[in-house]
Every structure is written in structure tokens, then in C-alpha cells.
Design a protein around this motif. Structure first.
Motif, short mmCIF file in Angstrom:
data_model
loop_
_atom_site.label_atom_id
_atom_site.label_comp_id
_atom_site.label_asym_id
_atom_site.label_seq_id
_atom_site.Cartn_x
_atom_site.Cartn_y
_atom_site.Cartn_z
N PRO A 1 0.82 -1.21 0.00
CA PRO A 1 0.00 0.00 0.00
C PRO A 1 0.85 1.26 0.00
CG PRO A 1 -0.83 -1.59 1.61
CD PRO A 1 0.49 -2.12 1.12
N GLY A 2 0.45 2.22 -0.80
CA GLY A 2 1.12 3.51 -0.85
C GLY A 2 2.21 3.61 -1.90
N THR A 3 2.69 2.48 -2.42
CA THR A 3 3.78 2.51 -3.38
C THR A 3 3.38 3.21 -4.67
OG1 THR A 3 4.91 0.55 -2.51
CG2 THR A 3 5.28 1.08 -4.83
N ASP A 4 2.20 2.92 -5.18
CA ASP A 4 1.75 3.55 -6.43
C ASP A 4 1.66 5.07 -6.28
OD1 ASP A 4 1.62 1.07 -7.55
OD2 ASP A 4 -0.58 0.91 -7.48
N GLU A 5 1.23 5.52 -5.12
CA GLU A 5 1.11 6.95 -4.88
C GLU A 5 2.49 7.63 -4.86
OE1 GLU A 5 -2.58 5.03 -3.84
OE2 GLU A 5 -0.50 4.60 -3.27
N VAL A 6 3.46 6.97 -4.24
CA VAL A 6 4.82 7.52 -4.20
C VAL A 6 5.39 7.63 -5.61
CG1 VAL A 6 7.20 7.07 -3.46
CG2 VAL A 6 5.30 6.74 -1.85
N LEU A 7 5.21 6.59 -6.41
CA LEU A 7 5.75 6.59 -7.76
C LEU A 7 5.01 7.57 -8.66
CD1 LEU A 7 6.39 2.76 -8.24
CD2 LEU A 7 8.03 4.54 -7.62
N ALA A 62 3.70 10.39 -7.71
CA ALA A 62 4.20 11.72 -7.36
C ALA A 62 5.57 11.97 -7.98
CB ALA A 62 4.27 11.87 -5.84
N PHE A 63 6.38 10.94 -8.03
CA PHE A 63 7.74 11.10 -8.58
C PHE A 63 7.70 11.37 -10.08
CE2 PHE A 63 11.53 9.39 -10.60
CZ PHE A 63 12.52 10.09 -9.93
N VAL A 64 6.91 10.61 -10.84
CA VAL A 64 6.92 10.77 -12.31
C VAL A 64 5.97 11.87 -12.77
CG1 VAL A 64 7.58 8.37 -12.67
CG2 VAL A 64 5.15 8.99 -12.68
N GLY A 65 5.08 12.34 -11.88
CA GLY A 65 4.17 13.41 -12.25
C GLY A 65 2.99 12.97 -13.08
N ARG A 66 2.65 11.69 -13.06
CA ARG A 66 1.49 11.14 -13.75
C ARG A 66 0.93 10.00 -12.91
NH1 ARG A 66 1.23 12.17 -19.41
NH2 ARG A 66 0.15 10.20 -19.79
N PRO A 67 -0.37 9.71 -13.01
CA PRO A 67 -0.92 8.59 -12.25
C PRO A 67 -0.46 7.26 -12.85
CG PRO A 67 -2.62 9.58 -13.63
CD PRO A 67 -1.42 10.48 -13.72
N VAL A 68 0.22 6.48 -12.04
CA VAL A 68 0.75 5.19 -12.49
C VAL A 68 0.46 4.13 -11.43
CG1 VAL A 68 2.58 6.16 -13.93
CG2 VAL A 68 3.02 5.72 -11.51
N ALA A 69 0.56 2.88 -11.84
CA ALA A 69 0.37 1.77 -10.91
C ALA A 69 1.26 0.62 -11.33
CB ALA A 69 -1.09 1.32 -10.89
N LEU A 70 1.86 -0.07 -10.36
CA LEU A 70 2.66 -1.24 -10.64
C LEU A 70 1.76 -2.44 -10.92
CD1 LEU A 70 5.48 -0.89 -7.96
CD2 LEU A 70 5.83 -1.03 -10.43
N ARG A 71 2.12 -3.21 -11.94
CA ARG A 71 1.37 -4.42 -12.28
C ARG A 71 2.35 -5.58 -12.36
NH1 ARG A 71 -2.22 -1.68 -10.93
NH2 ARG A 71 -3.98 -0.90 -12.17
N ARG A 72 1.90 -6.75 -11.95
CA ARG A 72 2.80 -7.90 -11.89
C ARG A 72 2.64 -8.84 -13.08
NH1 ARG A 72 4.74 -11.24 -6.64
NH2 ARG A 72 6.19 -12.59 -7.73
N GLU A 73 1.45 -8.93 -13.63
CA GLU A 73 1.22 -9.84 -14.75
C GLU A 73 0.86 -9.04 -15.99
OE1 GLU A 73 -1.70 -12.67 -13.59
OE2 GLU A 73 -0.42 -13.64 -12.11
N ARG A 74 1.53 -9.37 -17.08
CA ARG A 74 1.30 -8.66 -18.33
C ARG A 74 -0.01 -9.12 -18.97
NH1 ARG A 74 4.53 -11.10 -21.23
NH2 ARG A 74 3.20 -11.88 -22.90
N GLU A 75 -0.84 -8.16 -19.31
CA GLU A 75 -2.06 -8.48 -20.03
C GLU A 75 -1.75 -8.71 -21.50
OE1 GLU A 75 -4.85 -5.37 -19.40
OE2 GLU A 75 -5.04 -5.73 -17.24
N ALA A 76 -2.58 -9.50 -22.15
CA ALA A 76 -2.39 -9.78 -23.57
C ALA A 76 -2.41 -8.47 -24.36
CB ALA A 76 -3.50 -10.70 -24.08
#
Length: 279
Positions: free
Chosen positions: A79-85, A87-101
Motif C-alpha cells: 500500500p502507498g507505493t503507487d502513490e509515491v511513484l 508523485a515522482f513521475v508526475g502522472r498517475p501510475v500503478a505497478l502491475r505484476r502480470e502482463r495483459e495480452a
């Protein structure tokens, strides 16, 4: 993000265990964030990602820690990791573990980046990730990417800089004393034996994007890296056109563990080449 040097790794059909197992996804576009489009994502090369394998000697249950330039460390999936990242890149991002087709990235046209600068809004092309790799990791194209010290010496000498293998983001760096120039060009269609277990089939010279020209961590960028490749190793690749190349993509024929210092042997040709000699 910036990678880490390891002394050994488990190689499977999908690539090295722990390599590119997570990706940062742009929530506005759905694309995977990649410094191949420098205007938006070159700041990712100021972040360091490190994989700590699980108790099973590198099983995927291991954790990934991401360290920011100020020393702040966050853990992928917590929790909170996506928000930290974000803020750093200046765009809403989220980490994903499995690649979608069909998951893909945007790759800026390298020559346009050279002409207009890393901050310019230049033409780009969409690319699908992992087209030649099984599994659900986020490798660019193939399971394994390797480069020789002969190639590193050739390109960095022409660019007027010290050898910096990390800017090419390879899985494996092969020490090739006695070889000169872009040695991997002659290995396409051949198998590579590493140690007593791993066998790779090299099938395509690696086309280069703008990333080798960018700043990595505290090290400044150098546009001469790509210019040197364009002069010295521009190859016509089937399906890709004429590309500045360094290194080679490989598929895994026999899995196993590779270790720093393993002997490497190049076998006879086993397949047709997908490139032609540089002109």
C-alpha cells in the motif's frame, strides 16, 4: 528503471527469474511506462529496482524494492507505493505484476530524439511487449538480451566514452577477449552454451532505441552512443527495416543457472539469419 548486477541467475524459457516481473502502467493511457519515450518517462532511469529472491533460490515469490534518488525505498505491491511513484513521475501510475495480452509501450523514433532532444514531443511508434517470449513478464521482445565486451568497446570508443554496459540494459554481458567490432552479428542463427546447463539460440540483432543516450542515475546522457551505432552498425532486419543495433536477442533452448565466470561456447549455425551485414 535502473537494474542491479548479480553474480548468478536462474534462466527459464521466459527469461531470467526476477527480470522485468513488474511494470509501471500509465493509468491515463494503459501503456507500460518506458524510457523509450524519453519526454514522458526518462525520470524512471533515476529509480533503482532490486529483486530479492525467495527462499527457493530465485522463485518468483521474491520481493522488489524500488529506491528513489533521495533514498526513499518502497516495495512493489505494498500500500502507498503507487502513490509515491505517481508523485515522482508526475502522472498517475500503478505497478502491475502480470502482463495483459497485447500490453505495449510507446517507442520514440530514435533519430527524432537525437534531432530534437530528450524533452521534445517527437514521433513515436506503439510496440507490443514480449512478442517472442512465453510467460507474462514484461521483457521488451525476447526472453534474453545479451551483449559482448567487443561491442561495448566498439561503440563506446566511437562515442568517446568509457564502456557502460548498463545503458544497453542487457541480461548478460559476455567477456570476449580477442574479438573486435560487433561480434554478435555473426552469431545470429547459432546456439550459445553457458556453463554446464544453459543453451540459448540467438536469432536477432538488438535494435537500439533512445535509452542508451539518456542519463542513468547520476551519470549524464550521451547522444553520441546512438550516433556511433548508426554509423558503425546499422543493419537491415527483416520486419524492422534498417536499425542501429548492439547486442543480440536470444531464446532459451535449455534452462538452468548461469554464474559470473561461466565458460561460454558458440556453436555452429542452426537457423537462417534475420539480418544482413551492416552497410
Amino acid at each position: 528503471m535502473l537494474g542491479t548486477r548479480v553474480e548468478q541467475a536462474e534462466v527459464r524459457a521466459s527469461g531470467l527469474v526476477g527480470d522485468r516481473g513488474w511494470a509501471l502502467v500509465d493509468l491515463q493511457t494503459g501503456k507500460v511506462a518506458s524510457a523509450k519515450r524519453p519526454r514522458l518517462w526518462r525520470s524512471l532511469l533515476r529509480l533503482r529496482a532490486e529483486y530479492q529472491g525467495g527462499a527457493g533460490c530465485g522463485e518468483p515469490a521474491g520481493a522488489v524494492t524500488i529506491t528513489l534518488p533521495d533514498g526513499t525505498a518502497v516495495r512493489a505491491g505494498e500500500p502507498g507505493t503507487d502513490e509515491v511513484l505517481s508523485a515522482f513521475v508526475g502522472r498517475p501510475v500503478a505497478l502491475r505484476r502480470e502482463r495483459e495480452a497485447g500490453a505495449g509501450i510507446d517507442r520514440a523514433v530514435p533519430d527524432e530524439v537525437l534531432a530534437h532532444g530528450v524533452g521534445a514531443d517527437v514521433a513515436f511508434e506503439p510496440l507490443e511487449l514480449s512478442e517472442q517470449a512465453p510467460g507474462d513478464s514484461f521483457v521488451d521482445y525476447a526472453p534474453v538480451h545479451l551483449i559482448t565486451t567487443a561491442t561495448l568497446t566498439a561503440v563506446t570508443s566511437a562515442a568517446g566514452t568509457a564502456p557502460r554496459p548498463w545503458v544497453f540494459r542487457p541480461n548478460l554481458v559476455l567477456a570476449t577477449p580477442g574479438l573486435n567490432g560487433y561480434a554478435e552479428n555473426d552469431w545470429v542463427g547459432r546456439q550459445l552454451a553457458i556453463g554446464g546447463e544453459v543453451r540459448l539460440e540467438m536469432f536477432l540483432p538488438t535494435p537500439r532505441c533512445a535509452v542508451p543516450t539518456l542519463a542513468h542515475g547520476q551519470e549524464p546522457g550521451n547522444p553520441q552512443m546512438l550516433r556511433a551505432l548508426s554509423r558503425g552498425n546499422r543493419i537491415l532486419l527483416e520486419g524492422f527495416g534498417r536499425q542501429a543495433c548492439a547486442g543480440v536477442y536470444a531464446k532459451v533452448v535449455s534452462p538452468g543457472r548461469v554464474r559470473a565466470g561461466d565458460e561460454v561456447r558458440v556453436g555452429p549455425a542452426t537457423a537462417s539469419k534475420r539480418g544482413v551485414p551492416p552497410t
